[in-house]
Design a protein around this motif. Structure first.
Motif, PDB file in Angstrom:
ATOM      1  N   ALA A  38       4.795 -13.260 -28.248  1.00  0.00           N
ATOM      2  CA  ALA A  38       4.015 -13.308 -29.484  1.00  0.00           C
ATOM      3  C   ALA A  38       3.202 -12.037 -29.708  1.00  0.00           C
ATOM      4  O   ALA A  38       2.893 -11.691 -30.853  1.00  0.00           O
ATOM      5  N   ARG A  39       2.874 -11.328 -28.646  1.00  0.00           N
ATOM      6  CA  ARG A  39       2.056 -10.124 -28.801  1.00  0.00           C
ATOM      7  C   ARG A  39       2.758  -9.056 -29.628  1.00  0.00           C
ATOM      8  O   ARG A  39       2.101  -8.150 -30.173  1.00  0.00           O
ATOM      9  N   ASN A  40       4.085  -9.148 -29.745  1.00  0.00           N
ATOM     10  CA  ASN A  40       4.814  -8.209 -30.599  1.00  0.00           C
ATOM     11  C   ASN A  40       4.381  -8.317 -32.055  1.00  0.00           C
ATOM     12  O   ASN A  40       4.506  -7.356 -32.822  1.00  0.00           O
ATOM     13  N   LEU A  41       3.880  -9.493 -32.450  1.00  0.00           N
ATOM     14  CA  LEU A  41       3.493  -9.718 -33.843  1.00  0.00           C
ATOM     15  C   LEU A  41       2.160  -9.066 -34.182  1.00  0.00           C
ATOM     16  O   LEU A  41       1.772  -9.046 -35.349  1.00  0.00           O
ATOM     17  N   LYS A  42       1.470  -8.534 -33.184  1.00  0.00           N
ATOM     18  CA  LYS A  42       0.183  -7.889 -33.426  1.00  0.00           C
ATOM     19  C   LYS A  42       0.276  -6.374 -33.296  1.00  0.00           C
ATOM     20  O   LYS A  42      -0.720  -5.671 -33.450  1.00  0.00           O
ATOM     21  N   ARG A  43       1.471  -5.891 -33.021  1.00  0.00           N
ATOM     22  CA  ARG A  43       1.644  -4.459 -32.831  1.00  0.00           C
ATOM     23  C   ARG A  43       1.874  -3.742 -34.159  1.00  0.00           C
ATOM     24  O   ARG A  43       2.170  -4.368 -35.175  1.00  0.00           O
ATOM     25  N   LYS A  44       1.798  -2.435 -34.114  1.00  0.00           N
ATOM     26  CA  LYS A  44       2.000  -1.626 -35.318  1.00  0.00           C
ATOM     27  C   LYS A  44       3.458  -1.202 -35.479  1.00  0.00           C
ATOM     28  O   LYS A  44       3.757  -0.249 -36.206  1.00  0.00           O
ATOM     29  N   SER A  46      17.359  -8.109 -34.325  1.00  0.00           N
ATOM     30  CA  SER A  46      16.085  -7.443 -34.567  1.00  0.00           C
ATOM     31  C   SER A  46      15.213  -8.331 -35.436  1.00  0.00           C
ATOM     32  O   SER A  46      15.708  -9.101 -36.263  1.00  0.00           O
ATOM     33  N   LEU A  47      13.911  -8.227 -35.243  1.00  0.00           N
ATOM     34  CA  LEU A  47      12.936  -8.822 -36.144  1.00  0.00           C
ATOM     35  C   LEU A  47      12.311  -7.681 -36.930  1.00  0.00           C
ATOM     36  O   LEU A  47      11.869  -6.687 -36.347  1.00  0.00           O
ATOM     37  N   LEU A  48      12.284  -7.803 -38.258  1.00  0.00           N
ATOM     38  CA  LEU A  48      11.790  -6.748 -39.133  1.00  0.00           C
ATOM     39  C   LEU A  48      10.547  -7.230 -39.864  1.00  0.00           C
ATOM     40  O   LEU A  48      10.540  -8.333 -40.435  1.00  0.00           O
ATOM     41  N   ALA A  49       9.498  -6.438 -39.869  1.00  0.00           N
ATOM     42  CA  ALA A  49       8.263  -6.804 -40.572  1.00  0.00           C
ATOM     43  C   ALA A  49       8.514  -6.866 -42.075  1.00  0.00           C
ATOM     44  O   ALA A  49       9.240  -6.034 -42.633  1.00  0.00           O
ATOM     45  N   SER A  50       7.908  -7.813 -42.740  1.00  0.00           N
ATOM     46  CA  SER A  50       8.208  -8.048 -44.151  1.00  0.00           C
ATOM     47  C   SER A  50       7.619  -6.990 -45.083  1.00  0.00           C
ATOM     48  O   SER A  50       8.083  -6.834 -46.214  1.00  0.00           O
ATOM     49  N   ASP A  51       6.614  -6.244 -44.647  1.00  0.00           N
ATOM     50  CA  ASP A  51       6.003  -5.253 -45.536  1.00  0.00           C
ATOM     51  C   ASP A  51       6.567  -3.852 -45.331  1.00  0.00           C
ATOM     52  O   ASP A  51       6.056  -2.886 -45.895  1.00  0.00           O
ATOM     53  N   ASP A  52       7.621  -3.736 -44.518  1.00  0.00           N
ATOM     54  CA  ASP A  52       8.264  -2.448 -44.229  1.00  0.00           C
ATOM     55  C   ASP A  52       7.337  -1.480 -43.497  1.00  0.00           C
ATOM     56  O   ASP A  52       7.607  -0.283 -43.455  1.00  0.00           O
ATOM     57  N   ARG A  61       0.366  -5.579 -39.988  1.00  0.00           N
ATOM     58  CA  ARG A  61      -0.005  -5.608 -41.406  1.00  0.00           C
ATOM     59  C   ARG A  61       0.607  -6.810 -42.118  1.00  0.00           C
ATOM     60  O   ARG A  61       0.020  -7.351 -43.053  1.00  0.00           O
ATOM     61  N   SER A  62       1.789  -7.237 -41.685  1.00  0.00           N
ATOM     62  CA  SER A  62       2.463  -8.367 -42.349  1.00  0.00           C
ATOM     63  C   SER A  62       1.987  -9.715 -41.810  1.00  0.00           C
ATOM     64  O   SER A  62       2.446 -10.759 -42.260  1.00  0.00           O
ATOM     65  N   ARG A  63       1.078  -9.679 -40.795  1.00  0.00           N
ATOM     66  CA  ARG A  63       0.532 -10.897 -40.196  1.00  0.00           C
ATOM     67  C   ARG A  63       1.627 -11.814 -39.634  1.00  0.00           C
ATOM     68  O   ARG A  63       1.596 -13.022 -39.818  1.00  0.00           O
ATOM     69  N   GLY A  64       2.587 -11.178 -38.972  1.00  0.00           N
ATOM     70  CA  GLY A  64       3.632 -11.947 -38.299  1.00  0.00           C
ATOM     71  C   GLY A  64       4.749 -12.414 -39.192  1.00  0.00           C
ATOM     72  O   GLY A  64       5.630 -13.159 -38.754  1.00  0.00           O
ATOM     73  N   GLN A  65       4.773 -11.980 -40.450  1.00  0.00           N
ATOM     74  CA  GLN A  65       5.828 -12.355 -41.381  1.00  0.00           C
ATOM     75  C   GLN A  65       6.966 -11.344 -41.292  1.00  0.00           C
ATOM     76  O   GLN A  65       6.724 -10.142 -41.159  1.00  0.00           O
TER      77      GLN A  65
END
Length: 268
Positions: A134-140, A165-171, A176-180
């Motif tokens: 889960a810590r991956n969701l708090k990284r930049k 791959s998991l891609l952040a929703s805000d590119d 910044r995407s808060r885990g989305q």
């Protein structure tokens, strides 16, 4: 037993369509596996199997759904096979096959952030389960990528390389995407000159029976990796990976089931 709510977005999609209350029991023990499942009357059994996969972790290809002692076909529609019932949940029986899938073809782990298991029946169906910290969701970071793994696409194509791959929703970043974000399944080569048609089922869960967000993440799509090497899921909206984190382990699981529906070689 698990109660799986339907998200507001799902309710909007099935507006004007009646909802059915379902209970899923084990055909062997009678144990309640899922209860309070809200399904649209126009769901097919195949769509229901995806919801069951989210809740109990049984691959859709390993499920046999029965009602009144009769096995239901994947293309059967709930409204056609279930009688009208005013406020009374319908009980469906689930038989899970534990013999179709062979022992894991590979178990790959690069570090504690990436634990990945691939199972296959040796022919048409493969399932990839990827445990992510889960810590991956708090990284930049914009993306998190799994170790490379291989999928079987038939004779001569038994070891086609892929990555998840998991891609952040805000590119920009998961922080910044808060885990989305989105899930991307990418072929790394080996399918040139081959026309493939594949059905992809994907979901995100805590890896246990207690993830209330599991049903909301259910995804299904047809795709040809020979035409486009990468498939991004889902379409139209992002996934809240953070809602699926298991607080006991601080991890969540990304599962992708790949079912080959047809394959042909292009004549040069």
């Amino acid at each position: 037993p698990v109660s799986l709510p339907v998200s507001a977005s799902m309710h909007e999609q099935v507006e004007q369509v009646l909802e059915l209350q379902l209970q899923i029991r084990s055909a062997c023990s009678g144990e309640v596996l899922l209860e309070g499942v809200v399904a649209a009357e126009n769901w097919t059994i195949r769509r229901l199997k995806l919801a069951i996969a989210c809740g109990v972790g049984a691959n859709s290809a390993d499920q046999f759904v029965l009602f009144a002692g009769k096995q239901l076909a994947d293309n059967d529609v709930l409204s056609a096979v279930l009688p009208e019932s005013e406020g009374v949940p319908h009980t469906l029986m689930l038989l899970k096959s534990h013999t179709r899938m062979a022992a894991p073809l590979s178990t790959q782990a690069s570090d504690t952030d990436h634990q990945l298991i691939v199972t296959s029946d040796g022919d048409l169906v493969s399932c990839v389960r990827w445990c992510v910290e889960a810590r991956n969701l708090k990284r930049k970071d914009f993306s998190v990528t799994s170790p490379m793994f291989e999928l079987n696409f038939g004779v001569g194509l038994e070891k086609v390389p892929f990555k998840l791959s998991l891609l952040a929703s805000d590119d920009r970043s998961f922080a910044r995407s808060r885990g989305q974000g989105y899930i991307q399944l990418k072929c790394l080569g080996g399918l040139s000159g081959v026309v493939t048609h594949t059905r992809i089922l994907a979901w995100v869960s805590s890896g246990s029976k207690t993830s209330p967000a599991a049903l909301d993440t259910a995804m299904e799509q047809e795709h040809s990796f020979a035409s486009s090497a990468a498939l991004k899921l889902p379409r139209g909206h992002s996934v809240d990976f953070g809602a699926c984190v298991d607080p006991r382990t601080s991890t969540f699981e990304v599962a992708v089931e790949i079912i080959h529906t047809s394959m042909a070689t292009v004549q040069q």
